[in-house]
Design a protein around this motif. Structure first.
Motif, PDB file in Angstrom:
ATOM      1  N   HIS A   4       0.858  -1.189   0.000  1.00  0.00           N
ATOM      2  CA  HIS A   4       0.000   0.000   0.000  1.00  0.00           C
ATOM      3  C   HIS A   4       0.895   1.240   0.000  1.00  0.00           C
ATOM      4  O   HIS A   4       1.918   1.272   0.702  1.00  0.00           O
ATOM      5  CB  HIS A   4      -0.912   0.014   1.224  1.00  0.00           C
ATOM      6  N   PHE A   5       0.476   2.259  -0.759  1.00  0.00           N
ATOM      7  CA  PHE A   5       1.322   3.434  -0.957  1.00  0.00           C
ATOM      8  C   PHE A   5       0.559   4.726  -0.669  1.00  0.00           C
ATOM      9  O   PHE A   5      -0.643   4.820  -0.916  1.00  0.00           O
ATOM     10  CB  PHE A   5       1.844   3.483  -2.391  1.00  0.00           C
ATOM     11  N   ALA A   6       1.281   5.703  -0.169  1.00  0.00           N
ATOM     12  CA  ALA A   6       0.782   7.069  -0.049  1.00  0.00           C
ATOM     13  C   ALA A   6       1.355   7.887  -1.208  1.00  0.00           C
ATOM     14  O   ALA A   6       2.356   7.503  -1.815  1.00  0.00           O
ATOM     15  CB  ALA A   6       1.206   7.676   1.289  1.00  0.00           C
ATOM     16  N   PRO A   7       0.746   9.023  -1.515  1.00  0.00           N
ATOM     17  CA  PRO A   7       1.276   9.843  -2.609  1.00  0.00           C
ATOM     18  C   PRO A   7       2.550  10.568  -2.203  1.00  0.00           C
ATOM     19  O   PRO A   7       2.781  10.841  -1.026  1.00  0.00           O
ATOM     20  CB  PRO A   7       0.138  10.832  -2.876  1.00  0.00           C
ATOM     21  N   SER A   8       3.360  10.874  -3.186  1.00  0.00           N
ATOM     22  CA  SER A   8       4.593  11.620  -2.941  1.00  0.00           C
ATOM     23  C   SER A   8       4.267  13.109  -2.826  1.00  0.00           C
ATOM     24  O   SER A   8       3.817  13.729  -3.796  1.00  0.00           O
ATOM     25  CB  SER A   8       5.587  11.397  -4.085  1.00  0.00           C
ATOM     26  N   VAL A   9       4.513  13.677  -1.661  1.00  0.00           N
ATOM     27  CA  VAL A   9       4.211  15.102  -1.471  1.00  0.00           C
ATOM     28  C   VAL A   9       5.338  15.977  -1.993  1.00  0.00           C
ATOM     29  O   VAL A   9       5.263  17.214  -1.890  1.00  0.00           O
ATOM     30  CB  VAL A   9       3.931  15.410   0.020  1.00  0.00           C
ATOM     31  N   ASP A  10       6.373  15.368  -2.566  1.00  0.00           N
ATOM     32  CA  ASP A  10       7.395  16.154  -3.252  1.00  0.00           C
ATOM     33  C   ASP A  10       6.924  16.577  -4.636  1.00  0.00           C
ATOM     34  O   ASP A  10       7.479  17.525  -5.210  1.00  0.00           O
ATOM     35  CB  ASP A  10       8.683  15.340  -3.383  1.00  0.00           C
ATOM     36  N   GLU A  11       5.937  15.872  -5.190  1.00  0.00           N
ATOM     37  CA  GLU A  11       5.426  16.176  -6.521  1.00  0.00           C
ATOM     38  C   GLU A  11       4.482  17.392  -6.478  1.00  0.00           C
ATOM     39  O   GLU A  11       3.538  17.414  -5.684  1.00  0.00           O
ATOM     40  CB  GLU A  11       4.666  14.978  -7.083  1.00  0.00           C
ATOM     41  N   SER A  25      -0.348   5.862   6.469  1.00  0.00           N
ATOM     42  CA  SER A  25       0.158   7.201   6.176  1.00  0.00           C
ATOM     43  C   SER A  25       1.683   7.220   6.267  1.00  0.00           C
ATOM     44  O   SER A  25       2.286   6.354   6.908  1.00  0.00           O
ATOM     45  CB  SER A  25      -0.427   8.231   7.152  1.00  0.00           C
ATOM     46  N   GLY A  26       2.298   8.221   5.644  1.00  0.00           N
ATOM     47  CA  GLY A  26       3.744   8.349   5.756  1.00  0.00           C
ATOM     48  C   GLY A  26       4.351   9.256   4.701  1.00  0.00           C
ATOM     49  O   GLY A  26       3.755   9.514   3.659  1.00  0.00           O
ATOM     50  N   PHE A  27       5.545   9.766   4.994  1.00  0.00           N
ATOM     51  CA  PHE A  27       6.313  10.613   4.093  1.00  0.00           C
ATOM     52  C   PHE A  27       7.408   9.801   3.402  1.00  0.00           C
ATOM     53  O   PHE A  27       8.007   8.903   4.013  1.00  0.00           O
ATOM     54  CB  PHE A  27       6.984  11.758   4.863  1.00  0.00           C
ATOM     55  N   ASP A  28       7.680  10.141   2.150  1.00  0.00           N
ATOM     56  CA  ASP A  28       8.812   9.550   1.442  1.00  0.00           C
ATOM     57  C   ASP A  28      10.085   9.667   2.278  1.00  0.00           C
ATOM     58  O   ASP A  28      10.364  10.716   2.869  1.00  0.00           O
ATOM     59  CB  ASP A  28       9.049  10.280   0.115  1.00  0.00           C
ATOM     60  N   TRP A  29      10.846   8.568   2.288  1.00  0.00           N
ATOM     61  CA  TRP A  29      12.194   8.525   2.837  1.00  0.00           C
ATOM     62  C   TRP A  29      12.259   8.781   4.346  1.00  0.00           C
ATOM     63  O   TRP A  29      13.306   9.111   4.876  1.00  0.00           O
ATOM     64  CB  TRP A  29      13.124   9.478   2.072  1.00  0.00           C
ATOM     65  N   ALA A  30      11.120   8.622   5.020  1.00  0.00           N
ATOM     66  CA  ALA A  30      11.156   8.666   6.480  1.00  0.00           C
ATOM     67  C   ALA A  30      11.785   7.359   6.976  1.00  0.00           C
ATOM     68  O   ALA A  30      11.409   6.276   6.529  1.00  0.00           O
ATOM     69  CB  ALA A  30       9.758   8.832   7.050  1.00  0.00           C
ATOM     70  N   PRO A  31      12.731   7.419   7.888  1.00  0.00           N
ATOM     71  CA  PRO A  31      13.419   6.193   8.327  1.00  0.00           C
ATOM     72  C   PRO A  31      12.511   5.240   9.106  1.00  0.00           C
ATOM     73  O   PRO A  31      12.853   4.073   9.267  1.00  0.00           O
ATOM     74  CB  PRO A  31      14.551   6.722   9.222  1.00  0.00           C
ATOM     75  N   SER A  32      11.370   5.727   9.553  1.00  0.00           N
ATOM     76  CA  SER A  32      10.485   4.922  10.385  1.00  0.00           C
ATOM     77  C   SER A  32       9.423   4.175   9.600  1.00  0.00           C
ATOM     78  O   SER A  32       8.605   3.473  10.202  1.00  0.00           O
ATOM     79  CB  SER A  32       9.776   5.836  11.393  1.00  0.00           C
ATOM     80  N   LEU A  33       9.369   4.315   8.283  1.00  0.00           N
ATOM     81  CA  LEU A  33       8.349   3.625   7.499  1.00  0.00           C
ATOM     82  C   LEU A  33       8.421   2.121   7.764  1.00  0.00           C
ATOM     83  O   LEU A  33       9.501   1.531   7.798  1.00  0.00           O
ATOM     84  CB  LEU A  33       8.542   3.922   6.009  1.00  0.00           C
ATOM     85  N   TYR A  34       7.271   1.499   7.932  1.00  0.00           N
ATOM     86  CA  TYR A  34       7.245   0.101   8.344  1.00  0.00           C
ATOM     87  C   TYR A  34       7.956  -0.854   7.378  1.00  0.00           C
ATOM     88  O   TYR A  34       8.608  -1.802   7.823  1.00  0.00           O
ATOM     89  CB  TYR A  34       5.798  -0.354   8.565  1.00  0.00           C
ATOM     90  N   ASN A  64      11.946   4.195   2.255  1.00  0.00           N
ATOM     91  CA  ASN A  64      11.680   4.067   0.823  1.00  0.00           C
ATOM     92  C   ASN A  64      10.935   5.305   0.351  1.00  0.00           C
ATOM     93  O   ASN A  64      10.495   6.129   1.150  1.00  0.00           O
ATOM     94  CB  ASN A  64      10.870   2.797   0.537  1.00  0.00           C
ATOM     95  N   GLY A  65      10.762   5.410  -0.954  1.00  0.00           N
ATOM     96  CA  GLY A  65      10.029   6.545  -1.490  1.00  0.00           C
ATOM     97  C   GLY A  65      10.319   6.746  -2.964  1.00  0.00           C
ATOM     98  O   GLY A  65      10.950   5.914  -3.621  1.00  0.00           O
ATOM     99  N   ASN A  66       9.843   7.855  -3.491  1.00  0.00           N
ATOM    100  CA  ASN A  66      10.043   8.216  -4.886  1.00  0.00           C
ATOM    101  C   ASN A  66      11.520   8.544  -5.109  1.00  0.00           C
ATOM    102  O   ASN A  66      12.061   9.479  -4.521  1.00  0.00           O
ATOM    103  CB  ASN A  66       9.161   9.426  -5.219  1.00  0.00           C
ATOM    104  N   SER A  67      12.165   7.772  -5.984  1.00  0.00           N
ATOM    105  CA  SER A  67      13.614   7.907  -6.175  1.00  0.00           C
ATOM    106  C   SER A  67      14.016   9.283  -6.686  1.00  0.00           C
ATOM    107  O   SER A  67      15.143   9.739  -6.453  1.00  0.00           O
ATOM    108  CB  SER A  67      14.110   6.844  -7.163  1.00  0.00           C
ATOM    109  N   ASN A  68      13.101   9.954  -7.382  1.00  0.00           N
ATOM    110  CA  ASN A  68      13.435  11.279  -7.919  1.00  0.00           C
ATOM    111  C   ASN A  68      13.727  12.292  -6.822  1.00  0.00           C
ATOM    112  O   ASN A  68      14.352  13.316  -7.081  1.00  0.00           O
ATOM    113  CB  ASN A  68      12.286  11.799  -8.782  1.00  0.00           C
ATOM    114  N   TYR A  69      13.251  12.012  -5.604  1.00  0.00           N
ATOM    115  CA  TYR A  69      13.370  13.005  -4.530  1.00  0.00           C
ATOM    116  C   TYR A  69      14.129  12.459  -3.327  1.00  0.00           C
ATOM    117  O   TYR A  69      14.031  13.009  -2.229  1.00  0.00           O
ATOM    118  CB  TYR A  69      11.978  13.467  -4.100  1.00  0.00           C
ATOM    119  N   LYS A  70      14.900  11.416  -3.531  1.00  0.00           N
ATOM    120  CA  LYS A  70      15.594  10.801  -2.400  1.00  0.00           C
ATOM    121  C   LYS A  70      16.523  11.775  -1.696  1.00  0.00           C
ATOM    122  O   LYS A  70      16.681  11.730  -0.465  1.00  0.00           O
ATOM    123  CB  LYS A  70      16.387   9.582  -2.880  1.00  0.00           C
TER     124      LYS A  70
END
Length: 635
Positions: free
Chosen positions: A166-173, A206-215, A219-225
């Protein structure tokens, strides 16, 4: 990849029609629509009552997202994980922008938005403002990301508790931020009273891209790592606040990541948290620290009595004698900037109202002040003669809550009896051999993503196994040993209060309180049975000993056979008693869904008494199964 245009071009009407088509619900049975409308109307009446009481108690704000209908369209028979987020007020799914509309259920969105709008009308009547509690950035359906792959953000499910990703949207976009702006402005158009948002992140969908606590791991959108986390989080919050400001509705937001337990990684390190806060303007906060200087955010929450540790039993209210209660988030000069009062569910509203009214403005800083104030309140509840008895009840229940907190990996009674259906699942030596008919009351409601082997384990709750093994059994047993005498003492005192009550209404209320305490006792006993049974069963099976085919005369039952079967019999008798208790009154004792169709992983169904009978019958039908584990006695 399909790109989202900078401004919505999809006609709203067409999107709505597509949404109804893609997420059509089964046809409602005759009268179902009327029943739903009636329930929504009753909900507004109860909300109005709570708003009036809250206003009288000095509230300035009230939460409007509590108790909204479940987003059942998100449930998945093949995956239990959505049960963790279908009760959340996800902004993009209740007020969907055009791109999201084809992938959500617009009938659900229309129903919930109408409820929220009417709740805000009620708040307007009382001069109150609204609080919106939710988890963000929130999970979206996989079909949405298939259509818009560039917006796929972090995977946010807990891998051991889900069968699908399951994925949340990238808020960097930028396109994601635009959708959130549109949703925010739609929300405020319908619910202009909303002034404060409390958002949880890194939990329950819920969660933010590249947060270290993601279950699933970072991880996240590679364009914004390489984008700094401070820019990502502050940009998301500022975007939402600016959207509201552009619509003429100033708002404030407090974002809180899930509080990490010892084995978890914090979402934001101290350095990252400080960097985020420095980028935030006034009115935006993370972990209660408001930007840009980190001052304490004025959240304004206050509540009545506790009792959450006893769920699924309802109506048990426990005023705390510990410090640290009362209103939080007062302004620096001491005047409360906001007051949000939690009166609880319909079974606790009246008591919490009386408690907060009686203690409002009273000195509560020291233990002596708290005890003195609560003693005066107790006298008002039951009279001077029984006030000390009631104080002892509250003290004993406070101790029970504190002891049960030792077992809290999530409330033990809730996780065990609801998420793992201890209350309705039979205790047998070979659960994997039960037929589909024997499993029908519990198997589909187990929060178990791993499979049948794990589902057969009574202590495998969400792949945690926190009560596994003989040592865990002893620690669990000791906790229950501490709780039981206090529960029985509290029950005895409540029965004395009942017997001396001056009128029928009071006698009835205290009798109901006694029944609820008795229900807790039964559930505690059952929990102890479940953990002890699985520990002994695991021990016996690990030995691999084969029963004697023809035991000689004089063979006695082994201690482990006697122990296991005694636990099973104790469970049967406890469930017989619980069934009799539930059938003794029409008043609520357990939190039950109103209809069988609304029973979920997170909530017991209305047919618990019948399910208990089924459990009892199954256990009694499987006594000879123990012969496959043990040599039969031949005295």
């Amino acid at each position: 990849m399909k790109k989202i245009p900078p401004f919505p071009l999809v006609p709203v009407l067409v999107s709505a029609l597509l949404a109804v088509s893609l997420h059509a619900q089964p046809a409602m049975p005759p009268g179902a629509a009327d029943a739903t409308a009636g329930r929504d109307a009753a909900d507004l009446v109860e909300f109005d009552r709570k708003a009036a009481l809250s206003k009288e108690l000095g509230a300035t704000h009230m939460v409007i997202t509590e108790g909204i209908p479940l987003a059942t369209w998100e449930l998945d028979e093949a995956d239990p994980y959505p049960a963790w987020y279908v009760h959340h007020a996800s902004l993009l799914k209740i007020f969907p922008p055009p791109e999201v509309q084809p992938y959500v259920n617009t009938e659900y969105a229309a129903r919930v938005s109408a409820i929220l709008e009417k709740r805000c009308e009620i708040l307007r009547k009382y001069g109150l403002k609204a609080v919106w509690n939710a988890n963000e950035p929130a999970v979206l359906p996989e079909a949405f990301f298939t259509e818009y792959p560039e917006l796929r953000g972090p995977r946010i499910d807990q891998p051991n508790r889900s069968r699908k990703a399951h994925f949340a949207p990238s808020v960097d976009e930028p396109a994601t931020l635009r959708m959130y702006r549109e949703s925010m402005q739609l929300l405020l158009k319908h619910c202009p009273e909303v002034e404060l948002f409390n958002w949880v992140t890194t939990d329950a969908g819920s969660g933010f891209d590249w947060a270290p606590s993601l279950y699933p791991g970072i991880n996240g959108n590679s364009n914004y790592k390489d984008r700094p986390m401070a820019d990502r989080v502050s940009g998301f919050l500022i975007n939402a606040q600016q959207a509201a400001s552009d619509a003429g509705h100033p708002i404030e937001i407090n974002l809180n990541p899930i509080a990490p337990r010892q084995w978890m990684i914090p979402t934001f390190s101290p350095e990252v948290l400080q960097a985020i806060v420095r980028l935030l303007p006034r009115g935006l906060a993370v972990e209660g620290r408001e930007g840009p200087d980190g001052r304490s955010f004025a959240g304004g929450g206050t509540g009545g009595a506790g009792g959450q540790a006893f769920y699924p039993v309802v109506g048990i209210v426990v005023p705390s004698m510990d410090g640290g209660g009362g209103r939080s988030g007062e302004a620096a000069e001491g005047a409360p900037a906001r007051v949000v009062i939690d009166l609880g569910d319909p079974t606790t509203v009246d008591f919490n109202y009386r408690l907060l009214k009686a203690t409002r403005g009273a000195p509560m800083r020291t233990l002596l002040e708290r005890v003195t104030t609560l003693r005066a309140f107790a006298a008002g509840e039951v009279g001077e003669e029984q006030a000390d008895n009631l104080m002892e009840v509250w003290s004993e229940l406070n101790d029970v809550e504190r002891n049960l907190n030792i077992l809290n990996f999530g409330g033990m009674l809730r996780f065990g009896h609801v998420l793992n259906r201890w209350v309705t699942r039979p205790m047998v030596p070979f659960p994997e051999e039960l037929t589909a008919a024997e499993q029908k009351d519990y198997r589909q409601f187990l929060f178990q993503a791993k499979g049948d082997e794990q589902a057969a384990d009574l202590v495998d709750i969400q792949a945690m196994r926190m009560y596994e093994g003989w040592g865990a059994k002893l620690l669990f047993q000791r906790t229950i040993e501490l709780c039981m005498p206090q529960m029985r003492a509290a029950l005895g005192r409540v029965e004395r209060i009942r017997d001396t009550a001056k009128d029928d209404a009071a006698r009835k209320q205290w009798d109901l309180t006694g029944k609820r305490l008795q229900a807790v006792i039964y559930l505690l006993q059952s929990a102890d049975d479940m953990v002890a049974y699985q520990a002994q069963l695991d021990r016996v099976k690990s030995l691999g000993a084969k029963p004697e085919a023809d035991p000689v005369l004089g063979v006695q039952s082994g201690w482990d056979r006697t122990d296991l079967m005694e636990i099973a019999r104790k469970e049967i008798d406890t469930m017989v008693n619980l069934k009799r208790l539930l059938e003794s009154t029409n008043d609520p004792i357990l939190d039950l869904a109103p209809t069988p169709a609304e029973e979920t992983i997170m909530r017991l169904g209305p047919n618990v008494a019948a399910q208990l009978k089924h459990k009892i019958d199954i256990m009694n039908a499987h006594w000879r199964d123990y012969d496959a584990l043990f040599t039969e006695p031949n005295p």
